[in-house]
Scaffold this motif. Structure first.
Motif, PDB file in Angstrom:
ATOM      1  N   PRO A   1       0.799  -1.240   0.000  1.00 19.70           N
ATOM      2  CA  PRO A   1       0.000   0.000   0.000  1.00 19.70           C
ATOM      3  C   PRO A   1       0.823   1.277   0.000  1.00 19.70           C
ATOM      4  N   ASP A   2       2.038   1.206   0.569  1.00 20.72           N
ATOM      5  CA  ASP A   2       2.867   2.422   0.648  1.00 20.72           C
ATOM      6  C   ASP A   2       4.044   2.417  -0.316  1.00 20.72           C
ATOM      7  N   SER A   3       4.047   1.520  -1.298  1.00 21.51           N
ATOM      8  CA  SER A   3       5.190   1.417  -2.214  1.00 21.51           C
ATOM      9  C   SER A   3       5.444   2.712  -2.965  1.00 21.51           C
ATOM     10  N   CYS A   4       4.388   3.327  -3.473  1.00 15.96           N
ATOM     11  CA  CYS A   4       4.574   4.547  -4.266  1.00 15.96           C
ATOM     12  C   CYS A   4       5.030   5.708  -3.388  1.00 15.96           C
ATOM     13  N   GLN A   5       4.479   5.795  -2.172  1.00 12.39           N
ATOM     14  CA  GLN A   5       4.913   6.862  -1.280  1.00 12.39           C
ATOM     15  C   GLN A   5       6.377   6.681  -0.899  1.00 12.39           C
ATOM     16  N   LYS A   6       6.791   5.445  -0.660  1.00 14.48           N
ATOM     17  CA  LYS A   6       8.202   5.186  -0.344  1.00 14.48           C
ATOM     18  C   LYS A   6       9.099   5.579  -1.512  1.00 14.48           C
ATOM     19  N   LEU A   7       8.650   5.306  -2.728  1.00 15.56           N
ATOM     20  CA  LEU A   7       9.439   5.702  -3.891  1.00 15.56           C
ATOM     21  C   LEU A   7       9.612   7.211  -3.939  1.00 15.56           C
ATOM     22  N   VAL A   8       8.520   7.947  -3.781  1.00 15.85           N
ATOM     23  CA  VAL A   8       8.595   9.404  -3.824  1.00 15.85           C
ATOM     24  C   VAL A   8       9.513   9.927  -2.717  1.00 15.85           C
ATOM     25  N   ASP A   9       9.362   9.358  -1.517  1.00 16.15           N
ATOM     26  CA  ASP A   9      10.170   9.810  -0.381  1.00 16.15           C
ATOM     27  C   ASP A   9      11.658   9.529  -0.591  1.00 16.15           C
ATOM     28  N   SER A  10      11.975   8.513  -1.384  1.00 18.52           N
ATOM     29  CA  SER A  10      13.373   8.136  -1.593  1.00 18.52           C
ATOM     30  C   SER A  10      14.092   9.011  -2.611  1.00 18.52           C
ATOM     31  N   LEU A  11      13.364   9.830  -3.344  1.00 21.58           N
ATOM     32  CA  LEU A  11      13.967  10.632  -4.400  1.00 21.58           C
ATOM     33  C   LEU A  11      14.789  11.783  -3.827  1.00 21.58           C
ATOM     34  N   ALA A  12      15.740  12.218  -4.610  1.00 19.68           N
ATOM     35  CA  ALA A  12      16.490  13.411  -4.249  1.00 19.68           C
ATOM     36  C   ALA A  12      15.538  14.600  -4.185  1.00 19.68           C
ATOM     37  N   PRO A  13      15.807  15.582  -3.323  1.00 21.98           N
ATOM     38  CA  PRO A  13      14.879  16.710  -3.165  1.00 21.98           C
ATOM     39  C   PRO A  13      14.506  17.389  -4.482  1.00 21.98           C
ATOM     40  N   ALA A  14      15.455  17.583  -5.374  1.00 25.58           N
ATOM     41  CA  ALA A  14      15.154  18.256  -6.642  1.00 25.58           C
ATOM     42  C   ALA A  14      14.190  17.426  -7.481  1.00 25.58           C
ATOM     43  N   ASP A  15      14.349  16.100  -7.463  1.00 28.08           N
ATOM     44  CA  ASP A  15      13.446  15.238  -8.212  1.00 28.08           C
ATOM     45  C   ASP A  15      12.074  15.176  -7.555  1.00 28.08           C
ATOM     46  N   ARG A  16      12.059  15.161  -6.239  1.00 27.55           N
ATOM     47  CA  ARG A  16      10.792  15.053  -5.510  1.00 27.55           C
ATOM     48  C   ARG A  16       9.871  16.227  -5.831  1.00 27.55           C
ATOM     49  N   GLU A  17      10.459  17.392  -6.109  1.00 31.67           N
ATOM     50  CA  GLU A  17       9.640  18.562  -6.436  1.00 31.67           C
ATOM     51  C   GLU A  17       8.846  18.370  -7.721  1.00 31.67           C
ATOM     52  N   SER A  18       9.311  17.483  -8.607  1.00 28.52           N
ATOM     53  CA  SER A  18       8.632  17.276  -9.883  1.00 28.52           C
ATOM     54  C   SER A  18       7.517  16.234  -9.806  1.00 28.52           C
TER      55      SER A  18
END
Length: 300
Positions: free
Chosen positions: A220-237
């Motif tokens: 259930p949290d796989s996608c959220q974990k992926l987003v959280d794992s991104l570098a800050p600059a990538d997470r903004e996109s």
């Protein structure tokens, strides 16, 4: 031996179009999925970019009937099963918003039957289809080449994700990239864990992930974990919406089915329930259209 497959709406694709990449005959009126058409359709073909052997990809190009001048466009990439009603379901809403669509048929080009046993080995093998579509649309006189996005379902969702990375955009025509990416249930657990599914160092184009909390490919949290794992600059996109109770393929509005896939259950493999949810389908379709409107600078 690979099985030759011709999708129902591909029957009208002419031999001349296969050779030239030009628009072929108009789709018969009785095949239009809505009683009152909001788009005009034509079959097109174009070469994939960067495949080991030349490959001609076909698709259905649709323009809003009220389109004037150059319009934005969205490439629609199907899932492992191949072309189905999901493409038309979402395309209709995009047409109503003044956006053209190009629905790809990647399996017929390769003589594949679809499903877990009838698809390429890796999603990266079909990214040349997306780059070919981007090049084709960028050169079209009725398309605004600076406002071309991509969306997709499952396999096509992974294409939508990977095409947002600088690593894979290197396969596109020089200077071209998608302006926005809208993946549906794109198997989030696999990124940065399975070779050739690297997701990071993004182009900066917005990425809108829609996922289901009951999707048996993921936790259930796989996608959220992926987003959280991104570098800050990538997470903004990247933005994410997770729908409670939604399974993989919630917008496949046919009777529920069960499939088997070795990539399901975070790579352990097994059975996957695909159950339609009309309410989630409509909500996610509206969210997708709103995302592309914002990305393309269109009025709400």
């Amino acid at each position: 031996m690979k099985k030759s497959v011709v999708r129902p709406w591909m029957m009208g694709l002419s031999f001349a179009a296969v050779l030239s990449g030009c628009v072929s005959q108009q789709e018969p009126q009785q095949q239009d999925p809505v009683p009152t058409p909001v788009a005009r359709h034509a079959y097109v073909s174009f070469p994939a970019l960067g495949t080991p052997a030349p490959l001609q990809v076909a698709g259905r190009l649709s323009f809003p009937t009220n389109a004037q001048g150059k319009v934005p466009a969205v490439v629609i990439a199907h899932g492992s099963a191949g072309v189905d009603t999901r493409g038309s379901f979402h395309a209709q809403a995009l047409h109503a918003a003044g956006i053209a669509t190009l629905e790809l048929d990647m399996w017929s080009a390769r003589g594949l039957a679809g499903g877990a046993e009838g698809r390429p080995r890796a999603v990266a093998e079909t990214l040349p289809d997306a780059w070919g579509a981007l090049k084709y649309l960028s050169a079209h006189p009725s398309i605004d080449g600076t406002r071309i996005g991509i969306m997709g379902f499952s396999w096509g969702g992974l294409m939508s994700m990977l095409s947002a990375t600088r690593r894979y955009v290197a396969g596109a025509e020089s200077g071209q990239r998608f302006a926005a990416h809208a993946p549906f249930y794109p198997v989030c657990w696999a990124y940065n864990r399975v070779p050739s599914y690297e997701f990071g160092d993004l182009t900066g184009a917005p990425v809108f992930i829609q996922a289901g909390a009951a999707d048996q490919y993921d936790d259930p949290d796989s996608c959220q974990k992926l987003v959280d794992s991104l570098a800050p600059a990538d997470r903004e996109s990247v933005s994410l919406t997770v729908y409670p109770g939604a399974t993989h393929g919630w917008d496949r509005l046919e009777p529920a089915v069960q499939i088997s896939d070795p990539y399901s259950h975070t790579g352990q493999g097994g059975q996957v329930n695909i159950a339609p949810s009309p309410e989630t389908a409509e909500t996610s379709r509206r969210a997708m259209v709103d995302f592309f409107r914002r990305s393309f600078g269109l009025a709400p």
